[in-house]
Write an enzyme that holds these catalytic residues in place. Structure first.
Site, PDB file in Angstrom:
ATOM      1  N   HIS A 236      38.602  39.346  42.295  1.00  0.00           N
ATOM      2  CA  HIS A 236      39.139  39.144  40.917  1.00  0.00           C
ATOM      3  C   HIS A 236      40.710  39.700  40.944  1.00  0.00           C
ATOM      4  O   HIS A 236      40.709  40.984  41.465  1.00  0.00           O
ATOM      5  CB  HIS A 236      38.235  39.896  39.893  1.00  0.00           C
ATOM      6  N   ARG A 256      44.550  38.855  29.835  1.00  0.00           N
ATOM      7  CA  ARG A 256      45.545  37.820  29.966  1.00  0.00           C
ATOM      8  C   ARG A 256      45.427  36.419  28.972  1.00  0.00           C
ATOM      9  O   ARG A 256      46.356  36.251  28.551  1.00  0.00           O
ATOM     10  CB  ARG A 256      45.627  37.219  31.555  1.00  0.00           C
TER      11      ARG A 256
END
Lengths: 604, 246
Positions: A236, A256
């Protein structure tokens, strides 16, 4: 003869996260008796950590979405190594499974007209993730738990299975121990569902908990089942890097999704520098368009920070290696910048990302509404696992099923965020259903008492060697350091050869590990048994990664940095050979039906 | 290098004592890190529950210097490490070993609460419509990570051990989430009064103070449930009359 308690169930489910609970509920609904083994207390499994949401083409927020687009997104994300049948079933059935959770008490966030709200996530063309703030996993596991406890399922908490038992070619039971008193347990079962999650504890920097020691992978392997795609591990892109004690803890992709951007030490938004060709048409090429996308403009394309996880992780590594990283070896993830765009940005961030705000405030003394976060890649998920039939989830061993992270196929070479929670409920249900059908069609098999005695004797060996011998933690730490360094995000042949040599040495150390104390709740003892699973599966990862001479999805080879069309036609399968050695074969991917090919073409 | 001493309770149901462990501590460490370091280097068999190490699973509950806390969310710079730090198991529950307690009563108690039962789906697409404003208070309760620190600190359970009569704050929150769910059809008010002993709570709010998820347990869950019990079981006219008596 070994001393143990015997339990008999029609279906035994090993693992009680989302997939295991869903499988147990479905098997029970099929009218058979069900046992559910959990390594921790009920409701603590790793599913609670899932943050962003559950991907299902409900089309509540964007009515252009449907299962076909979800299917195409999943295949593109997986670089077409996916089991296409699983990708199809997953996209088709996820909406019904999501609604089912609501009927069991889940409370997803709502749209203004009162339907389930959906959010944007990396690799998904439309807002698709049903969610509850950033604690969707907790909502899911609690819903399944609170529903499951009323279904007549026998729950064996804090219990670990160390070996599956077979009668000829068929699986007939499992042998393990309970933590509290350290007593052995024999489970007789007509069918077994593995739902044990992943292998993250083979790595030093990981978002995974202590339970993630590749148990199901190793149980299946030892029982003679095929594993596939073990070279594909998801790192990740955004884990915490500072302070050291929290290194690896996940920072949700949702940061994000809400407009967070990635910057290097020079302040450059480096994700714009490298957008892969197959994503160019759907990715914004300027900051303004990216911002419009995250604020809901349907005409805008998504910002490059929301490219697939494998790609973002590699871009971060590139910046760090080029000397443009942050002081503690990561890069910057900045959500505070949105104050340029929004008058009440700090309140907005706290409302949209409450758990991230608190996580950084409490663990890193950092206010994310004011300062950028330091982040770096963390071992998060394994795409590889038990090779299963797409419809029934049965492995290559009769009566042995697998669902969730421990199963392979759905995600191919890289998983999209949000496709894991949906995976758990779609294939958990299928595995439970088909395991119940199998159990109804078959009688209990015969358990070999001698085999059980041998396993029990083996399991107690660490006590015989005692506290004077090397402890298990030292061997586990050595393994984690080595895997992190040699079989991590960027791989080369020489390094992996070195890792295989290292694994041989660690295996020699593992059989000499000793522990003190007694059998009651003794983590040292548990760790010394988990070690064997980690070592076997680390070998599977290293061998598969060595064999795949190309770069694709979660697997990046510095010595073969490009994708190879021929390598896109097969999965790598790992199994235990007749001589007991690990065997590796290429399994051609079966031809996709024309209608699915057409869907992929139409969504290019 | 900074060293710190941790006094960890070692023992089991038969008894035990605090034992001193000195270990090095570094920047940003939490109590659970210190426990793990001691476990790896000095006491392989030290029993402790943990899973996520990020405050999300509620496994590593303990009493740090006497305060009920999640060990994974308690940073060493929040406590005074110039003096020995005591780490003890949750004292309300029976000991299993070291920092691990028998919390199985919680799982049994939960099962006695009437489960969720939704009304028949009534939206055209075969699901339900719910407004965000109507579910927000339920979502607060559903943040619960079942760490059982609220149960640990509740005097009804801790001091009076009334496990058979009172379900505890955790299950009041659970019942409140069900009662306030806009599509639920069950009525748990009678059970709350009788089987689950809501009257034992005298609103000292200790549970709210220790909740790592900052759920306003007493004000938002228990008091509204008490009001429902009052509405259903106590005649308002007589209640009013009593209020005016000396």
């Amino acid at each position: 003869m070994a001393d143990y308690q015997t339990h008999e169930h029609d279906v035994l489910v090993i693992g009680a996260g989302g997939a295991g609970l869903r499988a147990a509920i479905e098997a029970s609904a099929g009218g058979v008796s069900v046992g559910l083994v959990c390594k921790s207390l009920l409701g603590k499994a790793h599913t609670v950590m899932a943050e962003g949401g559950l991907a299902a083409a409900l089309a509540n927020v964007d009515d252009r979405d449907n299962w076909k687009v979800h299917f195409a997104d999943t295949m593109r994300g997986g670089q077409y190594l996916n089991n296409w049948r699983m990708a199809q079933l997953h996209a088709q059935e996820a909406p019904a499974r999501a609604h089912e959770l609501e009927g069991w008490g889940a409370m997803f966030d709502r749209t203004p007209d009162g339907r389930i709200l959906q959010r944007n996530f990396g690799g998904h063309r439309y807002p698709r993730l049903a969610h509850v703030g950033y604690r969707t996993g907790l909502e899911m596991i609690r819903t399944l738990q609170d529903h499951g406890i009323h279904q007549g399922i026998d729950v064996h908490m804090e219990c670990t299975v160390v070996r599956l038992l077979k009668d000829g070619d068929r699986v007939v039971g499992a042998f393990g121990y309970e933590r509290e008193r350290g007593r052995f347990k024999l489970f007789k079962a007509k069918a077994i569902v593995l739902a044990t999650g992943g292998i993250g504890r083979a790595y030093k920097i990981t978002s995974n908990s202590w339970e993630y020691t590749a148990d199901g992978h190793a149980l299946a392997y030892e029982a003679g089942a095929d594993l596939q795609d073990m070279e594909f591990i998801q790192f990740h892109p955004t884990g915490m890097v500072w302070p050291p004690s929290v290194r690896g803890i996940l920072v949700t992709e949702g940061v994000r999704g809400e407009g967070g951007i990635l910057k290097n030490s020079e302040g450059r938004r480096f994700m714009f520098d490298d957008i892969p060709d197959n994503y160019k048409s759907q990715t914004a090429d300027n900051a303004e368009e990216g911002w419009r996308y995250v604020t809901g403009d349907k005409a805008a394309r998504r910002p490059p920070e929301l490219l697939t996880r494998d790609h973002v992780a590699r871009c971060i590594m590139r910046e760090v290696k080029a000397g443009r990283g942050s002081p503690h070896g990561g890069v910057y993830l900045d959500i505070a910048w949105i104050k340029e765009k929004l008058p009440n940005a700090a309140e907005h961030i706290k409302k949209k990302l409450p758990s991230m705000y608190h996580q950084f405030k409490q663990l890193a003394d950092l206010d994310i509404t004011k300062e950028p976060m330091e982040i770096g890649p963390t071992t998060h998920y394994v795409m590889g696992g038990v090779r299963v039939d797409g419809d029934s989830q049965m492995s290559t061993v009769s009566g042995l099923f697998a669902a969730g992270e421990v199963a392979a196929g759905l995600h191919g070479a890289n998983r999209l965020g949000g496709n894991s929670l949906s995976d758990l409920i779609v294939f958990g249900k299928r595995a439970g259903e088909f395991a119940a059908t199998y159990a109804k069609a078959n009688r209990q098999g015969t358990v070999d008492g001698r085999q059980v005695d041998d396993i029990a004797k083996w399991a107690l060996e660490p006590f015989e060697r005692g506290a004077a011998a090397e402890g298990p933690y030292q061997v586990q730490y050595a393994l984690q350091d080595m895997m992190q360094e040699l079989v991590g995000i960027v791989r080369t042949e020489a390094e992996m050869q070195k890792a295989l040599d290292g694994l041989r040495e660690l295996k020699a150390r593992a059989v000499k590990v000793g522990v003190g104390g007694h059998r009651e709740y003794n983590p040292g003892w548990h760790s010394s048994l988990d070690l064997f699973n980690l070592l076997a599966i680390s070998e599977a990862v290293a061998r598969s990664a060595l064999e795949r001479r190309e770069s694709r999805g979660g697997h990046f080879r510095e010595d073969y940095p490009n994708k190879d069309a021929k390598a896109g036609t097969f999965n790598l399968v790992v199994r235990k050979g007749r001589d007991g050695e690990m065997e590796l074969v290429q399994a051609p991917i079966s031809e996709m039906p024309q209608e699915l090919k057409d869907i992929i073409e139409a969504n290019k | 290098m900074t060293m710190a001493t941790f006094q960890i309770w070692r023992g089991d149901a038969k008894g035990g004592a605090l034992k001193d462990y000195t270990t090095k501590v570094s920047d940003g460490m939490v109590v659970l890190d210190a426990v793990h370091q001691i476990q790896a280097e000095q006491a392989n068999d030290l029993a402790v529950r943990w899973n996520c190490k990020a405050g999300k699973c509620g496994s590593c509950s303990a009493e740090v210097n006497g305060h009920p806390r999640l060990m994974c969310m308690t940073r060493l710079n929040q406590i005074d490490i110039t003096k020995p730090v005591t780490i003890e198991p949750m004292r309300t529950f029976p000991s299993i070993k070291d920092l691990v307690t028998d919390v199985s009563w919680n799982f049994r108690a939960k099962k006695t609460i009437t489960r969720f039962k939704p009304r028949t789906p009534d939206a055209p697409d075969g699901t339900w419509r719910m407004q965000q404003v109507d579910i927000e208070r339920v979502q607060e309760f559903r943040k619960c990570i079942e760490c059982f620190l609220c149960q640990d600190v509740c005097h009804v359970l801790r001091d009076h051990q009334l496990f058979d009569e009172f379900a505890g704050p955790r299950h009041m929150v659970y019942a409140a989430a069900l009662e306030m769910n806009p599509i639920d059809t069950e009525d748990r008010v009678s059970d709350l009064k009788k089987a689950h002993g809501i009257g034992y709570c005298n609103i000292t709010k200790c549970c709210t103070k220790v909740c790592p998820e900052s759920i306003t347990i007493t004000d938002n869950a228990i008091i509204p449930l008490k009001e429902r019990v009052v509405d259903q079981f106590y005649d308002p006219v007589r209640k009013l009359f009593r209020m005016f008596q000396p």
